[in-house]
Scaffold this active site. Structure first.
Site, PDB file in Angstrom:
ATOM      1  N   ASP A  56      13.313  -5.946  -8.554  1.00  0.00           N
ATOM      2  CA  ASP A  56      11.874  -5.722  -8.357  1.00  0.00           C
ATOM      3  C   ASP A  56      11.688  -4.253  -7.960  1.00  0.00           C
ATOM      4  O   ASP A  56      12.178  -3.825  -6.914  1.00  0.00           O
ATOM      5  CB  ASP A  56      11.363  -6.661  -7.239  1.00  0.00           C
ATOM      6  CG  ASP A  56       9.881  -6.489  -6.956  1.00  0.00           C
ATOM      7  OD1 ASP A  56       9.236  -5.641  -7.593  1.00  0.00           O
ATOM      8  OD2 ASP A  56       9.373  -7.203  -6.075  1.00  0.00           O
ATOM      9  N   GLY A  97       0.874  -1.183   0.000  1.00  0.00           N
ATOM     10  CA  GLY A  97       0.000   0.000   0.000  1.00  0.00           C
ATOM     11  C   GLY A  97       0.900   1.219   0.000  1.00  0.00           C
ATOM     12  O   GLY A  97       1.858   1.285   0.776  1.00  0.00           O
ATOM     13  N   LYS A  98       0.581   2.183  -0.856  1.00  0.00           N
ATOM     14  CA  LYS A  98       1.495   3.314  -1.002  1.00  0.00           C
ATOM     15  C   LYS A  98       1.678   4.096   0.307  1.00  0.00           C
ATOM     16  O   LYS A  98       2.789   4.480   0.662  1.00  0.00           O
ATOM     17  CB  LYS A  98       1.018   4.232  -2.123  1.00  0.00           C
ATOM     18  CG  LYS A  98       1.128   3.549  -3.477  1.00  0.00           C
ATOM     19  CD  LYS A  98       0.735   4.439  -4.624  1.00  0.00           C
ATOM     20  CE  LYS A  98       0.559   3.627  -5.898  1.00  0.00           C
ATOM     21  NZ  LYS A  98       1.770   2.898  -6.312  1.00  0.00           N
ATOM     22  N   GLY A  99       0.581   4.313   1.026  1.00  0.00           N
ATOM     23  CA  GLY A  99       0.692   5.051   2.285  1.00  0.00           C
ATOM     24  C   GLY A  99       1.533   4.283   3.285  1.00  0.00           C
ATOM     25  O   GLY A  99       2.452   4.830   3.918  1.00  0.00           O
ATOM     26  N   GLY A 155      16.805   8.162 -12.564  1.00  0.00           N
ATOM     27  CA  GLY A 155      16.879   9.058 -11.406  1.00  0.00           C
ATOM     28  C   GLY A 155      15.657   9.926 -11.263  1.00  0.00           C
ATOM     29  O   GLY A 155      14.524   9.436 -11.325  1.00  0.00           O
ATOM     30  N   ALA A 203       7.345  -0.479  -5.073  1.00  0.00           N
ATOM     31  CA  ALA A 203       7.569   0.449  -3.953  1.00  0.00           C
ATOM     32  C   ALA A 203       8.830   1.306  -4.086  1.00  0.00           C
ATOM     33  O   ALA A 203       9.190   2.018  -3.150  1.00  0.00           O
ATOM     34  CB  ALA A 203       7.567  -0.265  -2.606  1.00  0.00           C
ATOM     35  N   ALA A 204       9.464   1.277  -5.263  1.00  0.00           N
ATOM     36  CA  ALA A 204      10.624   2.164  -5.462  1.00  0.00           C
ATOM     37  C   ALA A 204      10.190   3.616  -5.264  1.00  0.00           C
ATOM     38  O   ALA A 204      10.861   4.404  -4.595  1.00  0.00           O
ATOM     39  CB  ALA A 204      11.199   1.977  -6.858  1.00  0.00           C
ATOM     40  N   GLY A 205       9.040   3.949  -5.852  1.00  0.00           N
ATOM     41  CA  GLY A 205       8.536   5.318  -5.731  1.00  0.00           C
ATOM     42  C   GLY A 205       8.179   5.653  -4.289  1.00  0.00           C
ATOM     43  O   GLY A 205       8.412   6.769  -3.819  1.00  0.00           O
ATOM     44  N   ASP A 206       7.628   4.684  -3.580  1.00  0.00           N
ATOM     45  CA  ASP A 206       7.261   4.928  -2.170  1.00  0.00           C
ATOM     46  C   ASP A 206       8.511   5.163  -1.320  1.00  0.00           C
ATOM     47  O   ASP A 206       8.541   6.041  -0.457  1.00  0.00           O
ATOM     48  CB  ASP A 206       6.475   3.734  -1.614  1.00  0.00           C
ATOM     49  CG  ASP A 206       5.174   3.531  -2.370  1.00  0.00           C
ATOM     50  OD1 ASP A 206       4.626   4.529  -2.874  1.00  0.00           O
ATOM     51  OD2 ASP A 206       4.717   2.381  -2.464  1.00  0.00           O
ATOM     52  N   GLY A 253       9.652  -7.262  -3.238  1.00  0.00           N
ATOM     53  CA  GLY A 253       8.509  -6.872  -2.414  1.00  0.00           C
ATOM     54  C   GLY A 253       8.462  -5.397  -2.095  1.00  0.00           C
ATOM     55  O   GLY A 253       9.319  -4.611  -2.510  1.00  0.00           O
ATOM     56  N   SER A 278      11.446  -4.471   1.030  1.00  0.00           N
ATOM     57  CA  SER A 278      12.608  -3.969   0.276  1.00  0.00           C
ATOM     58  C   SER A 278      13.171  -2.665   0.846  1.00  0.00           C
ATOM     59  O   SER A 278      14.214  -2.186   0.395  1.00  0.00           O
ATOM     60  CB  SER A 278      12.204  -3.736  -1.187  1.00  0.00           C
ATOM     61  OG  SER A 278      11.332  -2.623  -1.294  1.00  0.00           O
ATOM     62  N   LEU A 332      12.193   9.074 -12.462  1.00  0.00           N
ATOM     63  CA  LEU A 332      12.458   8.591 -13.828  1.00  0.00           C
ATOM     64  C   LEU A 332      13.013   7.174 -13.819  1.00  0.00           C
ATOM     65  O   LEU A 332      13.837   6.826 -14.683  1.00  0.00           O
ATOM     66  CB  LEU A 332      13.475   9.526 -14.515  1.00  0.00           C
ATOM     67  CG  LEU A 332      13.133  11.018 -14.595  1.00  0.00           C
ATOM     68  CD1 LEU A 332      14.321  11.821 -15.115  1.00  0.00           C
ATOM     69  CD2 LEU A 332      11.920  11.249 -15.491  1.00  0.00           C
TER      70      LEU A 332
HETATM   71  P1  ATP Z   1       6.821   1.983  -8.380  1.00  0.00           P
HETATM   72  O1  ATP Z   1       5.452   2.360  -8.901  1.00  0.00           O
HETATM   73  O2  ATP Z   1       7.404   0.760  -9.033  1.00  0.00           O
HETATM   74  O3  ATP Z   1       6.903   1.999  -6.904  1.00  0.00           O
HETATM   75  P2  ATP Z   1       7.567   4.477  -9.533  1.00  0.00           P
HETATM   76  O4  ATP Z   1       7.253   4.276 -10.978  1.00  0.00           O
HETATM   77  O5  ATP Z   1       6.654   5.306  -8.708  1.00  0.00           O
HETATM   78  O6  ATP Z   1       7.846   3.102  -8.818  1.00  0.00           O
HETATM   79  P3  ATP Z   1      10.247   5.005 -10.332  1.00  0.00           P
HETATM   80  O7  ATP Z   1      10.378   6.267 -11.075  1.00  0.00           O
HETATM   81  O8  ATP Z   1      10.268   3.725 -11.105  1.00  0.00           O
HETATM   82  O9  ATP Z   1       8.992   5.138  -9.384  1.00  0.00           O
HETATM   83  O10 ATP Z   1      11.396   4.890  -9.250  1.00  0.00           O
HETATM   84  C1  ATP Z   1      11.520   5.749  -8.135  1.00  0.00           C
HETATM   85  C2  ATP Z   1      12.987   5.958  -7.852  1.00  0.00           C
HETATM   86  O11 ATP Z   1      13.590   4.684  -7.584  1.00  0.00           O
HETATM   87  C3  ATP Z   1      13.772   6.541  -9.007  1.00  0.00           C
HETATM   88  O12 ATP Z   1      13.671   7.953  -9.019  1.00  0.00           O
HETATM   89  C4  ATP Z   1      15.162   6.042  -8.703  1.00  0.00           C
HETATM   90  O13 ATP Z   1      15.774   6.853  -7.708  1.00  0.00           O
HETATM   91  C5  ATP Z   1      14.911   4.662  -8.087  1.00  0.00           C
HETATM   92  N1  ATP Z   1      15.005   3.600  -9.102  1.00  0.00           N
HETATM   93  C6  ATP Z   1      13.978   3.038  -9.774  1.00  0.00           C
HETATM   94  N2  ATP Z   1      14.430   2.081 -10.633  1.00  0.00           N
HETATM   95  C7  ATP Z   1      15.773   2.063 -10.485  1.00  0.00           C
HETATM   96  C8  ATP Z   1      16.832   1.306 -11.078  1.00  0.00           C
HETATM   97  N3  ATP Z   1      16.589   0.384 -12.008  1.00  0.00           N
HETATM   98  N4  ATP Z   1      18.103   1.555 -10.665  1.00  0.00           N
HETATM   99  C9  ATP Z   1      18.361   2.480  -9.707  1.00  0.00           C
HETATM  100  N5  ATP Z   1      17.416   3.225  -9.115  1.00  0.00           N
HETATM  101  C10 ATP Z   1      16.136   3.027  -9.488  1.00  0.00           C
HETATM  102  O1  RIB Z   2       3.660   1.469  -4.827  1.00  0.00           O
HETATM  103  C1  RIB Z   2       3.587   0.099  -4.605  1.00  0.00           C
HETATM  104  C2  RIB Z   2       2.274  -0.239  -3.944  1.00  0.00           C
HETATM  105  O2  RIB Z   2       1.217   0.058  -4.837  1.00  0.00           O
HETATM  106  C3  RIB Z   2       2.110  -1.702  -3.621  1.00  0.00           C
HETATM  107  O3  RIB Z   2       2.607  -2.033  -2.347  1.00  0.00           O
HETATM  108  C4  RIB Z   2       0.607  -1.934  -3.785  1.00  0.00           C
HETATM  109  O4  RIB Z   2      -0.046  -2.204  -2.583  1.00  0.00           O
HETATM  110  C5  RIB Z   2       0.073  -0.660  -4.453  1.00  0.00           C
HETATM  111  O5  RIB Z   2      -0.597   0.139  -3.547  1.00  0.00           O
END
Ligand code: ATP
Ligand code: RIB
Length: 312
Positions: free
Chosen positions: A248, A40-42, A227, A251-254, A289, A293, A223
Site C-alpha cells: 500500500d 492528511g498530507k500535513g 526512487g 503516504a509513501a510521498g509523505d 494505511g 505505515s 519516482l
Molecule cells: P503517495 O501519493 O502514494 O503518498 P507519491 O506518489 O507522492 O506517493 P511516490 O513517488 O509513489 O510518492 O513514492 C515516494 C517514495 O516512496 C519513493 O521516492 C520511494 O522512495 C518510495 N517508494 C514508493 N513506492 C515504492 C516501492 N514500490 N518500493 C520501494 N520504495 C517505494
Molecule cells: O498522501 C496521502 C494522503 O493524501 C492521505 O492520508 C489522504 O488523507 C490524502 O490527504
C-alpha cells in the site's frame, strides 16, 4: 542547537475502502472492508518528522469531532506538539475517501472540511512558531492564499522552505517558485506543474530544469519504486529505491518528505538525506494505511545503514 521543523498543512481522516476492482462510472459494487485511519498530507508528514526526529509542530485545522480527536491522539502518540492545531467551531475534520483495489492501486477524493480554515489570519496569529522554526514544509491541501503567505513570510525570515506540490495545481507563480529551496513533486505532479506530457526520465529531467530556471533551488522528484531524481545547479542524479514488496503506497510521498527534512535538519548532506528518505518510505510501502505505515527511527536507521553500505 537542534534545528526545528514546522509543517503547515492538512489533517484528515482516511476512510479506506477495500474492494476487488475499482468501480466504473455509474457502477455500484460491494466493497470488502472499511477502515478509518488518521491521514492528511500535513499530518502524515509531521507524524514522520516526530517519529524519525524528535520534534515537529503543525499549523493546520481539525473539526471538534470524533475524527479530529482520533487525529490528535495519533499525532500525540507519535510525539508531535499538537498545541498549535486550530479547532473549527463549525467545520468537520477533513476526510479522504480512499479506494484500494486487490492490486494495491488507490484513488483518493479529499473533502477539505476544516482544512479550509487553515487561513492566513490563523497562520499570521502563530507567526512566532514560524519565527522559531528552521525548516518549513508545506503541501497543497490547504488554501493557496495560506501557502503563498506562509512561504513569503518564511523567506522573509530566511527559513528553508520545502514545498511538496500535492495535489498539484496547473501552475505555481514564478514569484513563489523563487522562494522555494526544495520542491518535491511525484512524476505526475511534476508534469502537471510544467503543463507537459511524458513518462520518461528524460521528460522529468527537462521539466525539473524548467523549474530550476524559474528560480527553485532544488527539484526532487519521487519516482515510486524507481526512487527519486534530484536536479539542481550542480547535479542530476537518480537515487534508486530499495526493492521491497509494496502492499500500500498511501503516504509513501509523505513519509519521504518528512524523512528528507529530518535528515537535512540533522546536518546530513542532500544525497544522504535522499537515501534516508528512500529508506523510510521503502518501509512505509510494506504496511497498510497512512500514519499506520510510518516507521520508527530505529527501523529507518537499520535500512539507511544498509543502503549507505551498498552506495560505498
Ligand atoms: P503517495 O501519493 O502514494 O503518498 P507519491 O506518489 O507522492 O506517493 P511516490 O513517488 O509513489 O510518492 O513514492 C515516494 C517514495 O516512496 C519513493 O521516492 C520511494 O522512495 C518510495 N517508494 C514508493 N513506492 C515504492 C516501492 N514500490 N518500493 C520501494 N520504495 C517505494
Ligand atoms: O498522501 C496521502 C494522503 O493524501 C492521505 O492520508 C489522504 O488523507 C490524502 O490527504
Amino acid at each position: 542547537m537542534k534545528k526545528r521543523i514546522l509543517v503547515i498543512g492538512s489533517l484528515n481522516v482516511d476512510a479506506v475502502i477495500e474492494m476487488k476492482k475499482m468501480p466504473q462510472v455509474g457502477e455500484t459494487i460491494l466493497g470488502s472492508k472499511v477502515t478509518y485511519i488518521p491521514g492528511g498530507k500535513g499530518a502524515n508528514q509531521v507524524c514522520t518528522v516526530a517519529r524519525l526526529g524528535d520534534n515537529g509542530k503543525i499549523l493546520g485545522c481539525i473539526g471538534q469531532d470524533h475524527f479530529g480527536k482520533m487525529q490528535e491522539n495519533s499525532l500525540l502518540h507519535s510525539g508531535v506538539d499538537i498545541s498549535t492545531i486550530k479547532k473549527s467551531d463549525s467545520a468537520a475534520t477533513g476526510m479522504a475517501s480512499i479506494y484500494v483495489d486487490e492490486e494495491g492501486n488507490n484513488s483518493i477524493v479529499v473533502v477539505p472540511g476544516a482544512n479550509a480554515e487553515c487561513d492566513v489570519n490563523y497562520i499570521g496569529e502563530l507567526d512566532k512558531v514560524i519565527q522559531e522554526s528552521d525548516y518549513i514544509i508545506l503541501q497543497m491541501e490547504i488554501p493557496i492564499a495560506s501557502i503563498t503567505y506562509a512561504i513569503e513570510r518564511a523567506k522573509e525570515l530566511n527559513k528553508i522552505v520545502i514545498l511538496n506540490p500535492a495535489p498539484a495545481p496547473d501552475h505555481i507563480s514564478g514569484e513563489l517558485l523563487e522562494k522555494i529551496d526544495y520542491i518535491t513533486p511525484n512524476e505526475t505532479e511534476l508534469m502537471r506543474l510544467c503543463g507537459k506530457r511524458g513518462n520518461a526520465v528524460e521528460d522529468y529531467r527537462n521539466c525539473a530544469k524548467e523549474l530550476l530556471q524559474k528560480g527553485v533551488k532544488n527539484v526532487l522528484v519521487t519516482l515510486g519504486n524507481q526512487g527519486a531524481l534530484l536536479v539542481n545547479a550542480g547535479m542530476e542524479k537518480i537515487f534508486p529505491a530499495r526493492k521491497v514488496l509494496a502492499v500500500d503506497t498511501t503516504a509513501a510521498g509523505d513519509c519521504f518528505n518528512g524523512a528528507f527534512v529530518v535528515a537535512l535538519s540533522e546536518g546530513k548532506d542532500v544525497e544522504e538525506a535522499i537515501i534516508f528518505a528512500n529508506a523510510a518510505s521503502s518501509i512505509a510501502v510494506t504496511r497498510n494505511g497512512a500514519q499506520t505505515s510510518i516507521p520508527t527511527r530505529q527501523e529507518t536507521d537499520e535500512i539507511f545503514e544498509q543502503m549507505m553500505s551498498v552506495k560505498k
